[in-house]
Design an enzyme around this catalytic site. Structure first.
Site, PDB file in Angstrom:
ATOM      1  N   ASP A 134       0.821  -1.205   0.000  1.00  9.71           N
ATOM      2  CA  ASP A 134       0.000   0.000   0.000  1.00  9.71           C
ATOM      3  C   ASP A 134       0.862   1.265   0.000  1.00  9.71           C
ATOM      4  O   ASP A 134       1.827   1.379   0.769  1.00  9.71           O
ATOM      5  CB  ASP A 134      -0.893  -0.015   1.249  1.00  9.71           C
ATOM      6  CG  ASP A 134      -1.773   1.209   1.356  1.00  9.71           C
ATOM      7  OD1 ASP A 134      -2.637   1.400   0.482  1.00  9.71           O
ATOM      8  OD2 ASP A 134      -1.583   1.990   2.319  1.00  9.71           O
ATOM      9  N   GLU A 182       1.371   0.078  -4.796  1.00 12.11           N
ATOM     10  CA  GLU A 182       0.550   1.252  -5.072  1.00 12.11           C
ATOM     11  C   GLU A 182       1.481   2.450  -4.973  1.00 12.11           C
ATOM     12  O   GLU A 182       2.169   2.631  -3.968  1.00 12.11           O
ATOM     13  CB  GLU A 182      -0.584   1.387  -4.059  1.00 12.11           C
ATOM     14  CG  GLU A 182      -1.442   2.612  -4.327  1.00 12.11           C
ATOM     15  CD  GLU A 182      -2.386   2.954  -3.183  1.00 12.11           C
ATOM     16  OE1 GLU A 182      -3.362   3.681  -3.420  1.00 12.11           O
ATOM     17  OE2 GLU A 182      -2.132   2.509  -2.051  1.00 12.11           O
TER      18      GLU A 182
END
Length: 624
Positions: A277, A314
């Site tokens: 993330d 990400e």
């Protein structure tokens, strides 16, 4: 302490001799004991080098509850000190049966009976990804229930499921990005053994498993890391407070902690890929970035296990340093999400240019993303107010993940509207085809394939009232650029969570079933045609018809050529195809079989081709 790719060292693990071994990093405490509350035992730990504490014992069995009593020396006056004792769970706990504030449960992750031992793993280029949230994917909201849907996903054409974070978070309702025990598998989802069972079941059906992990911050509730040591540093600030300590004093054990976490998921849970993330929020100016060090250890593990292990990030930076090989001074990540493809696609499909969409002009930017992956690769960004990005010419198509929606892009809307509530049925089909026909890895967000209408909003189940109120205020501030001041759904409400659950009864309705069949067909087309399945970015060009809001995507491989005509306008358009070849229509999203109005037709004029509003035509030229 050295990292051993074959065995997890930190936390508690069971040895083959039946004893338990525990390692804990707590550099500034004066004493540590292991607590076994049900046995009324306290076992002192031995201090080791570099702030570690160690215990080997035969008094701990599987399923025992355990924790630590850590003793701090607090200076009260110049000549006196007071011993402060705290009781805490294991920071490297693999199971928090009673939640973030309970003791840890001793489990042996090596006891699971895997049946996929000969599985090397899927090639990344073959990933067709389905992102899901465990708590809302099924009515029961657990790993066992996901298993019941695997045949459905295989039938759809999915090759890899991506599970949003499962590390232990407060309560039973959370997206998962507020986890506070990175090694522990969420108790309300079924815990670690249930996750192992799910992964094994996926592999038996030919599905890869991607797991979301969060290494840029920890959640606030149940976060006791500061009681053990400097896991955080005030050297940098992130949107969540002090940054994780990857490059300040005492950072080495912190780095080891997260490297061990990566290795555990791959080795002990047989996860195929991790999705990291928001790595742009990782603060690390070490000579060797933590991501590069993680990659080195993962490469060692892959060589030892003879399995493919991938790292997908990400990334809110158009910087291919993250996905370039270690040998080229990159960080070695295997792929990254491309939000810019999504933004350009949404604006092209008619979404207003608000917030971060304001940087995107529609069809021209979508065409650029098809060709270049990054839309911004060095030019000025009005939204960021600076030049942004770098060209990624040499990076392969499989290094980029694209989508028309995902958990963020739906959930970060104030009302959590899915695309099915924002555009027409015809546009839904076109957007799906744009993603699946791209030279990148396609990702589908759960329910998208049949046009789920239930919203997917942000939800939590914190117990701290002040924290809940802070989240509410934060959500309101986040929506300021997109929405007028309205009644914002309460993230703490159980109703918000329940609304986010998929309504599988939709599949019984004709239009939803039709869309599912459409997705199934376009995915099958992608897999069956080398010109679409081979992600060669050099075998591609895009022609843009700005005034008509149309583009033509040409892709080819060996002697096969595919031409995709996409009309994002609401009017019938005539497009001139300059590269003439023997056209054979193989797919028309506006055909009657897909709920459109076009009669079935397989022949078209050589050059001028009429295309229905909000539709895609796909042609094949077998002998280029």
């Amino acid at each position: 302490m050295e990292i051993d790719i074959r065995e997890r060292k930190i936390g508690l693990r069971f040895l083959d001799c039946g004893k338990a071994e525990i390692w804990l990093w707590a550099p500034y405490v004066i004493a540590v004991s292991v607590l076994l509350p049900d046995q009324d035992l306290k076992l002192p730990m031995l201090k080791q080098e570099f702030g570690y504490w160690f215990l080997q014992t035969d008094q701990i069995r599987e399923t025992y509850e355990y924790g630590f009593e850590i003793s701090h020396s607090d200076e009260t006056t110049q000549n006196q000190s007071e011993i402060k004792q705290l009781r805490r769970a294991d920071p490297a706990s693999v199971f928090q049966k009673n939640g973030v504030n309970g003791y840890s449960t001793a489990l042996n992750l090596k006891s699971f009976n895997w049946t996929d031992q000969n599985r090397k793993g899927m090639c990344l280029a073959d990933f067709v990804i389905y992102e899901l949230h465990t708590g809302t994917f099924t009515p029961n909201g657990d790993f066992a229930s996901i298993e019941q849907k695997l045949d459905y996903l295989v039938d759809l054409g999915i090759t890899a499921i991506e599970i949003m974070p499962v590390s232990q978070f407060p309560g039973g309702r959370n997206w998962g990005y507020d986890g506070v025990y990175p090694f522990a598998v969420q108790n309300t989802y079924g815990g670690p053994m249930s996750l192992q069972h799910l992964v094994n079941a996926c592999h038996e059906k030919g599905l890869a498993v991607i797991l979301d992990v969060v290494y840029n911050h920890m959640g606030p509730e149940g976060n006791y890391f500061n009681d053990f040591g400097p896991y955080f540093t005030n050297k940098y600030q992130t949107p969540w407070g002090n940054a994780i300590n990857f490059d300040d004093a005492d950072c080495d054990p912190v780095r080891h902690y997260f490297i061990e976490n990566v290795l555990m998921w791959f080795r002990d849970f047989h996860i195929d890929a991790l999705r990291l993330d928001a790595v742009h929020a990782i603060k690390d100016f070490s000579t060797k970035h933590i991501l590069a060090e993680i990659k080195q250890y993962v490469a060692q593990l892959s060589a030892w296990s003879k399995r493919n292990h991938y790292l997908i990030v990400e990334l809110d930076l158009n910087d291919n340093k993250y996905i370039n090989p270690l040998a080229e001074k990159g960080y070695g990540m295997d792929a990254q999400w491309i939000d810019e493809f999504h933004h350009a696609l949404r604006v092209t499909a008619g979404q207003p240019q608000q917030g971060y969409y304001s940087d995107f002009n529609g069809i021209e930017d979508l065409a650029k993303s098809f060709h270049d992956a990054y839309v911004y690769d060095g030019q000025y960004s009005p939204h960021r107010k600076k030049k942004f990005g770098i060209k990624a010419t040499e990076n392969e198509g499989e290094q980029f993940v694209v989508f028309s929606q995902n958990h963020d892009q739906v959930g970060n809307r104030m009302l959590g509207e899915r695309t099915s509530k924002l555009v027409s049925f015809e546009m839904l089909k076109l957007m799906a085809a744009a993603v699946i026909c791209s030279p990148f890895l396609p990702l589908i967000f759960m329910g998208e394939e049949y046009g789920e209408t239930n919203p997917f909003q942000f939800f939590i189940s914190h117990s701290d009232k002040d924290l809940v109120e802070a989240v509410r205020k934060g959500r309101k501030a986040e929506f300021a650029a997109f929405h007028d001041d309205q009644n914002i759904p309460d993230p703490q409400s159980e109703e918000t969570f329940n609304r986010a659950k998929l309504n599988w009864d939709n599949l019984k309705k004709e239009k939803h079933q039709l869309l599912y069949t459409y997705y199934k067909s376009i995915i099958k087309l992608r897999k069956s045609l080398p010109a679409l399945s081979k992600l060669n970015r050099n075998h591609l060009n895009v022609d843009v018809f700005k005034d008509q809001n149309c583009l033509i995507l040409n892709r080819w491989e060996e002697k096969q050529k595919i031409i995709c005509l996409m009309n994002f306008s609401r009017q019938q358009q005539i497009l001139c195809v300059t590269n003439t070849f023997d056209h054979k229509l193989i797919f028309n999203s506006a055909a009657q079989e897909w709920g459109g109005k076009d009669e079935n037709c397989s022949t078209f004029p050589k050059n001028d081709i009429s295309i229905s509003p909000e539709s895609i035509l796909i042609f094949i030229a077998p002998n280029v």
